[in-house]
Design a protein around this motif. Sequence first.
Motif, PDB file in Angstrom:
ATOM      1  N   SER A 462       0.866  -1.171   0.000  1.00 36.50           N
ATOM      2  CA  SER A 462       0.000   0.000   0.000  1.00 36.50           C
ATOM      3  C   SER A 462       0.908   1.228   0.000  1.00 36.50           C
ATOM      4  CB  SER A 462      -0.883  -0.002   1.250  1.00 36.50           C
ATOM      5  OG  SER A 462      -1.682   1.154   1.289  1.00 36.50           O
ATOM      6  N   ARG A 463       0.568   2.218  -0.842  1.00 36.61           N
ATOM      7  CA  ARG A 463       1.439   3.385  -0.990  1.00 36.61           C
ATOM      8  C   ARG A 463       0.831   4.600  -0.289  1.00 36.61           C
ATOM      9  NH1 ARG A 463       3.071   6.294  -6.651  1.00 36.61           N
ATOM     10  NH2 ARG A 463       0.868   6.892  -6.552  1.00 36.61           N
ATOM     11  N   ILE A 464       1.655   5.251   0.531  1.00 33.05           N
ATOM     12  CA  ILE A 464       1.237   6.446   1.272  1.00 33.05           C
ATOM     13  C   ILE A 464       2.204   7.572   0.916  1.00 33.05           C
ATOM     14  CG2 ILE A 464       0.876   7.439   3.563  1.00 33.05           C
ATOM     15  CD1 ILE A 464       0.556   4.510   4.586  1.00 33.05           C
ATOM     16  N   ILE A 465       1.669   8.705   0.444  1.00 35.95           N
ATOM     17  CA  ILE A 465       2.519   9.853   0.104  1.00 35.95           C
ATOM     18  C   ILE A 465       2.385  10.895   1.209  1.00 35.95           C
ATOM     19  CG2 ILE A 465       2.982  11.707  -1.544  1.00 35.95           C
ATOM     20  CD1 ILE A 465       1.911   9.912  -3.741  1.00 35.95           C
ATOM     21  N   ILE A 466       3.509  11.216   1.838  1.00 38.05           N
ATOM     22  CA  ILE A 466       3.544  12.155   2.962  1.00 38.05           C
ATOM     23  C   ILE A 466       4.216  13.440   2.487  1.00 38.05           C
ATOM     24  CG2 ILE A 466       4.349  12.506   5.329  1.00 38.05           C
ATOM     25  CD1 ILE A 466       4.749   9.328   5.307  1.00 38.05           C
ATOM     26  N   ASN A 467       3.477  14.535   2.459  1.00 35.73           N
ATOM     27  CA  ASN A 467       4.049  15.822   2.052  1.00 35.73           C
ATOM     28  C   ASN A 467       4.501  16.597   3.285  1.00 35.73           C
ATOM     29  OD1 ASN A 467       3.715  15.857  -0.888  1.00 35.73           O
ATOM     30  ND2 ASN A 467       1.530  15.727  -0.426  1.00 35.73           N
ATOM     31  N   THR A 468       5.732  17.093   3.242  1.00 33.77           N
ATOM     32  CA  THR A 468       6.289  17.843   4.371  1.00 33.77           C
ATOM     33  C   THR A 468       6.665  19.251   3.920  1.00 33.77           C
ATOM     34  OG1 THR A 468       8.598  17.211   3.965  1.00 33.77           O
ATOM     35  CG2 THR A 468       7.255  15.686   5.257  1.00 33.77           C
ATOM     36  N   ASP A 469       6.764  20.168   4.877  1.00 35.92           N
ATOM     37  CA  ASP A 469       7.074  21.568   4.543  1.00 35.92           C
ATOM     38  C   ASP A 469       8.526  21.915   4.863  1.00 35.92           C
ATOM     39  OD1 ASP A 469       7.083  21.595   7.277  1.00 35.92           O
ATOM     40  OD2 ASP A 469       5.492  23.086   7.516  1.00 35.92           O
ATOM     41  N   THR A 470       9.418  20.954   4.681  1.00 30.40           N
ATOM     42  CA  THR A 470      10.834  21.180   4.991  1.00 30.40           C
ATOM     43  C   THR A 470      11.675  21.140   3.724  1.00 30.40           C
ATOM     44  OG1 THR A 470      11.387  18.838   5.264  1.00 30.40           O
ATOM     45  CG2 THR A 470      10.494  19.994   7.184  1.00 30.40           C
ATOM     46  N   GLU A 471      12.932  21.532   3.872  1.00 31.57           N
ATOM     47  CA  GLU A 471      13.883  21.373   2.776  1.00 31.57           C
ATOM     48  C   GLU A 471      14.159  19.886   2.569  1.00 31.57           C
ATOM     49  OE1 GLU A 471      17.287  23.637   3.925  1.00 31.57           O
ATOM     50  OE2 GLU A 471      16.358  25.563   3.461  1.00 31.57           O
ATOM     51  N   LYS A 472      14.955  19.579   1.553  1.00 29.67           N
ATOM     52  CA  LYS A 472      15.192  18.168   1.240  1.00 29.67           C
ATOM     53  C   LYS A 472      16.313  17.553   2.075  1.00 29.67           C
ATOM     54  CE  LYS A 472      17.889  19.674  -2.758  1.00 29.67           C
ATOM     55  NZ  LYS A 472      17.881  19.802  -4.219  1.00 29.67           N
ATOM     56  N   GLU A 473      17.133  18.391   2.722  1.00 28.74           N
ATOM     57  CA  GLU A 473      18.174  17.834   3.575  1.00 28.74           C
ATOM     58  C   GLU A 473      18.475  18.769   4.733  1.00 28.74           C
ATOM     59  OE1 GLU A 473      22.279  17.686   2.147  1.00 28.74           O
ATOM     60  OE2 GLU A 473      21.626  18.679   0.313  1.00 28.74           O
ATOM     61  N   GLY A 474      19.070  18.207   5.770  1.00 30.18           N
ATOM     62  CA  GLY A 474      19.360  18.959   6.985  1.00 30.18           C
ATOM     63  C   GLY A 474      18.871  18.185   8.196  1.00 30.18           C
ATOM     64  N   ASP A 475      19.112  18.723   9.372  1.00 30.54           N
ATOM     65  CA  ASP A 475      18.744  18.018  10.604  1.00 30.54           C
ATOM     66  C   ASP A 475      17.242  17.761  10.700  1.00 30.54           C
ATOM     67  OD1 ASP A 475      21.379  17.966  11.351  1.00 30.54           O
ATOM     68  OD2 ASP A 475      21.261  19.747  12.626  1.00 30.54           O
ATOM     69  N   ILE A 476      16.425  18.773  10.351  1.00 29.84           N
ATOM     70  CA  ILE A 476      14.967  18.601  10.463  1.00 29.84           C
ATOM     71  C   ILE A 476      14.437  17.601   9.438  1.00 29.84           C
ATOM     72  CG2 ILE A 476      12.737  19.774  10.238  1.00 29.84           C
ATOM     73  CD1 ILE A 476      14.028  22.246  11.491  1.00 29.84           C
ATOM     74  N   PRO A 477      14.767  17.750   8.133  1.00 33.22           N
ATOM     75  CA  PRO A 477      14.287  16.750   7.163  1.00 33.22           C
ATOM     76  C   PRO A 477      14.743  15.329   7.489  1.00 33.22           C
ATOM     77  CG  PRO A 477      15.123  18.680   6.025  1.00 33.22           C
ATOM     78  CD  PRO A 477      15.479  18.851   7.458  1.00 33.22           C
ATOM     79  N   PHE A 478      16.011  15.182   7.889  1.00 34.62           N
ATOM     80  CA  PHE A 478      16.506  13.845   8.214  1.00 34.62           C
ATOM     81  C   PHE A 478      15.838  13.310   9.478  1.00 34.62           C
ATOM     82  CE2 PHE A 478      20.769  14.839   5.914  1.00 34.62           C
ATOM     83  CZ  PHE A 478      20.161  14.574   4.695  1.00 34.62           C
ATOM     84  N   GLY A 479      15.508  14.225  10.404  1.00 41.44           N
ATOM     85  CA  GLY A 479      14.776  13.814  11.603  1.00 41.44           C
ATOM     86  C   GLY A 479      13.387  13.306  11.258  1.00 41.44           C
ATOM     87  N   ILE A 480      12.738  13.950  10.274  1.00 41.91           N
ATOM     88  CA  ILE A 480      11.411  13.500   9.833  1.00 41.91           C
ATOM     89  C   ILE A 480      11.505  12.123   9.179  1.00 41.91           C
ATOM     90  CG2 ILE A 480       9.532  13.977   8.208  1.00 41.91           C
ATOM     91  CD1 ILE A 480      10.086  16.967   8.693  1.00 41.91           C
ATOM     92  N   VAL A 481      12.528  11.928   8.357  1.00 42.54           N
ATOM     93  CA  VAL A 481      12.725  10.613   7.722  1.00 42.54           C
ATOM     94  C   VAL A 481      12.847   9.532   8.791  1.00 42.54           C
ATOM     95  CG1 VAL A 481      14.311   9.204   6.345  1.00 42.54           C
ATOM     96  CG2 VAL A 481      13.776  11.534   5.620  1.00 42.54           C
ATOM     97  N   GLU A 482      13.654   9.805   9.809  1.00 44.05           N
ATOM     98  CA  GLU A 482      13.830   8.829  10.892  1.00 44.05           C
ATOM     99  C   GLU A 482      12.518   8.585  11.635  1.00 44.05           C
ATOM    100  OE1 GLU A 482      16.921  10.593  13.195  1.00 44.05           O
ATOM    101  OE2 GLU A 482      18.545   9.778  11.960  1.00 44.05           O
ATOM    102  N   ALA A 483      11.762   9.673  11.871  1.00 47.79           N
ATOM    103  CA  ALA A 483      10.495   9.544  12.602  1.00 47.79           C
ATOM    104  C   ALA A 483       9.470   8.745  11.795  1.00 47.79           C
ATOM    105  CB  ALA A 483       9.949  10.933  12.930  1.00 47.79           C
ATOM    106  N   VAL A 484       9.385   9.015  10.489  1.00 46.95           N
ATOM    107  CA  VAL A 484       8.446   8.285   9.626  1.00 46.95           C
ATOM    108  C   VAL A 484       8.807   6.805   9.587  1.00 46.95           C
ATOM    109  CG1 VAL A 484       7.732   7.953   7.219  1.00 46.95           C
ATOM    110  CG2 VAL A 484       7.786  10.257   8.197  1.00 46.95           C
ATOM    111  N   GLN A 485      10.092   6.518   9.424  1.00 49.48           N
ATOM    112  CA  GLN A 485      10.530   5.121   9.358  1.00 49.48           C
ATOM    113  C   GLN A 485      10.280   4.406  10.688  1.00 49.48           C
ATOM    114  OE1 GLN A 485      14.633   5.467   8.075  1.00 49.48           O
ATOM    115  NE2 GLN A 485      14.084   5.548   5.906  1.00 49.48           N
ATOM    116  N   ALA A 486      10.541   5.098  11.801  1.00 52.32           N
ATOM    117  CA  ALA A 486      10.335   4.483  13.117  1.00 52.32           C
ATOM    118  C   ALA A 486       8.849   4.240  13.387  1.00 52.32           C
ATOM    119  CB  ALA A 486      10.932   5.377  14.204  1.00 52.32           C
ATOM    120  N   THR A 487       8.004   5.201  13.007  1.00 51.49           N
ATOM    121  CA  THR A 487       6.559   5.054  13.221  1.00 51.49           C
ATOM    122  C   THR A 487       6.003   3.900  12.387  1.00 51.49           C
ATOM    123  OG1 THR A 487       6.369   7.434  13.635  1.00 51.49           O
ATOM    124  CG2 THR A 487       4.339   6.243  13.129  1.00 51.49           C
TER     125      THR A 487
END
Length: 686
Positions: A462-487
Motif C-alpha cells: 500500500s502506498r502512502i505519500i507524505i508531504n512535508t514543509d521542509t527542505e530536502k536535507e538537513g537536521d529537520i528533514p533527516f529527523g522526519i525521515v527517521e520519525a516516519v521510518q520508526a513510526t
Amino acid sequence: MIIGLAARIIKNKKSIVIVFMLLAVISVAAQFFVSVNYNMVDYLPDEAQSTRAIEVMENEFSSSVPDTRVMVNNVTLQEALLVKEQLASIDGVTDVMWLDDAIDLKTPIEVADIDTVESYYVDNKALFQLSIRAGEEVRITDEIYELVGEEGAMAGEAVNTATSQKMAGTETMYASALLIPIIIFILVISTTSWVEPLFFLTAIGVSVLINLGTNIFIGEVSFVTQSVAPILQLAVSLDYAIFLLHSFQEYRKKTDNPEEAMQLAMKDSFSPISASAATTFFGFMALMLMSFELGADLGLSLVKGILLSFISVMVFLPALTLLFYKWMDKTKHKNFVPSFEGLGRRVMKVRFPTLILILAILVPSFLAQSNTAFTYGLGEQPESTRTGADLIAIQETFGESTPIVLLVPAGDLVKEEELVSELEEMNHVTNIVSYVNTVGAGIPPEYLDESITEEFFSENYSRIIINTDTEKEGDIPFGIVEAVQATAASYYGDTTLSLGESVTLYDIKNTVQKDNTFVNTMTVVTIAVVLLITFKSLTLPIILLVTIQAAVWINLSIPYFTNTSFDFIGYLIISTVQLAATVDYAILFSETYKEHRREMPAMQAIIKTLDEKTFSISISASILSSIGFILWITSTNPVVQSIGLLLGRGALLAFVLVLFFLPAMLYVLDKVISKTTLKANFYKGK
C-alpha cells in the motif's frame, strides 16, 4: 631493460605516433556513445534502503515518486484541472498530483482543510506535483516550460538534473578556454622553448582522450567523473611529461645524438616517474573501495587515466619528441626562470617557528575538519538562473515541500488508518495522500474500479505519500525521515520501505560517512607502502605523509572555522585526491635531499634542495591549483564546485608545507632518518 625498451620505441617512433593518434581519434568518436548519469541514487549500494525501495516501487507500481513541482499563475480551479490534464499528456510525465487528489472538489474548498488547500492552491496560483522520466529530463522540462510559459515556474530534482546537463557542456568549454592558456603560460616560463609546452599537452592530452574513449567499455560515467576526471588527470600527470623532457634536454647537452639522449633520459626518468605514478595510482584506487559508487566511478576513471598517462609519457612522448625535436631547437627562448638562490637560507631561518606553528594547529585542524557542516545533494541553482528564480517564486507562495513515499504491506486498512492518523500529527507534515484518507477505510477496494485503486495499492504494498514543509536535507528533514521510518516500523516491523529525495540524501549521508574513515585509511596505507618501497626507510614515509596530511586537514578545516557548509561528496573525494595528487611534491623534495645528504651536512643539503627544487614544485602546484580554482569558478554544480575549491586551495597549502614544514622536519629528524633508512650513506662530516 629500460634501454632495450627505449631502443625499440625509438626504432618504431613513426608507427607509435600514428597508432596513438589513431587511438585518440577513435576515442574522440567513442566518447559520444558514453552516457552521463546525474542520478546519485544509482550510486547507492544495493543494500541501501532507498535502492531496495525504488526497485520495489518500479516492480509493484506503474507510478513513481513526485520529483518536480510546477506552479501556474492566474488560473481558476477548472483551468487548473485543464492544466493538470495537459501536463499528464506530455510524454514522460507521470503521476500529476493536485488538489483534486487530496479533497473532493465537488464540495466548496472553503469548507475543506485550509492547510491541505493551500498546499496546492493559493491566490489563483496552482501547484502541481509530478514525476519526470529519468534520462529525458531536458526534453520533458523544456516541454513543460513551453506549456506554462514565462510566468510559470518549475522546481525539483528533475529540473536541477536538466539544468546541470544543459550547463555541463558550456561549463567544460568555459573552463578549458580559461585553463589551457594559463597552463601554456606556466609551462612556457618553465621551459626554454616556445613549442615544448605543446609536447607536454599533446602527450597528456592524447592519454586523456583515450581514457575518455575507453569509458565506452563501461557504458556510463557519473557527472562528477565527466566534469572532474579529465582535468584532474591532466593536472596530476603533466609532471611526468615535464620530467622526461627536462631530462632529455639535459642529456642533449652531454651528447650530440638525440636518440642516445632520449634513451638516457628514459632510463633516468623511469624510476621517479614510476614512483610518482604509483603513489597517485594507489591513492586513487582507494576511491574504488567506496561503497557509495560515485567515488568508485571517479576512482576507476582516474586509475585508468594515470596508467594511460604513464604509458603515453614513456612510449608516445619519446617517439613524438624525436620526430619533432628540431621544432624545439628552432623556437628557443631565454630562460624565464628566476633564481631561487638564497631562498633555502631564508626558509631555514624560520624552521623552528614554522615547526611549532604547524604542530600547534594540526590537532585543531583535524578536529575541525571532522565537524564541518555538510550537504549531501546537488544543492540549488543560483538565483541568476531561471531554475533558481523559479524555486524562490514557488517557495514564496507555497513554502518548502518535500514528499516522502511510504510503502507498507497491503491488506490491513485498519492498521493503515491508524498509521496515517499518527503520521498526520507529526510536525512539518502538511498532508498525506493515501487510500484510507482519500477514499476511506470503510470502502472495500475490491468494490472500486482498478483505475482508482492502482494509485494506492499493488499486489503486495500500500502506498502512502507524505508531504512535508521542509527542505530536502538537513537536521529537520533527516529527523522526519527517521520519525516516519520508526513510526511505520512500530506498526509493520522491518517490512516497510520509504523513498523520496530526502530519504535518498539521508541514505547517502549514512553511506558516505561510513566510507570516510575506511577510504582515508586505505589511501594513507597504500601510499605509505609505495613510499616505504621507494625510500627504503621507516621514517621518511611518515614524515612525508604527515606533511601532506597536515595540508589536507588544514584545507578541510577552513569551512568549519568560516562557518560554511560543504558538499560531503566533494570533501570525501578531495581528502583522498589531494593526498594522492600532492604527495609527489614531498617525494621530489625528499629524493633530492637524500642525494645531497650523501655529499654534505643536513643543513647544506636542505638549503641546496630548496634552491634547486622550489621552482619545479611551484610549477606543479600552480597548475593543479589553477585547475582547481577554475573548476570552482566555472561550475554551477555544488559537488564539482567543492572539489574545485578544495583542490585549488589544497595544492597551495601542500606547496607551502613542503616548502616550509618538510625541510624543518627533515632537519630535526635527520639522525633518526639516517638510522632508519636502508643504506642511507649520509655524509658524516660537519
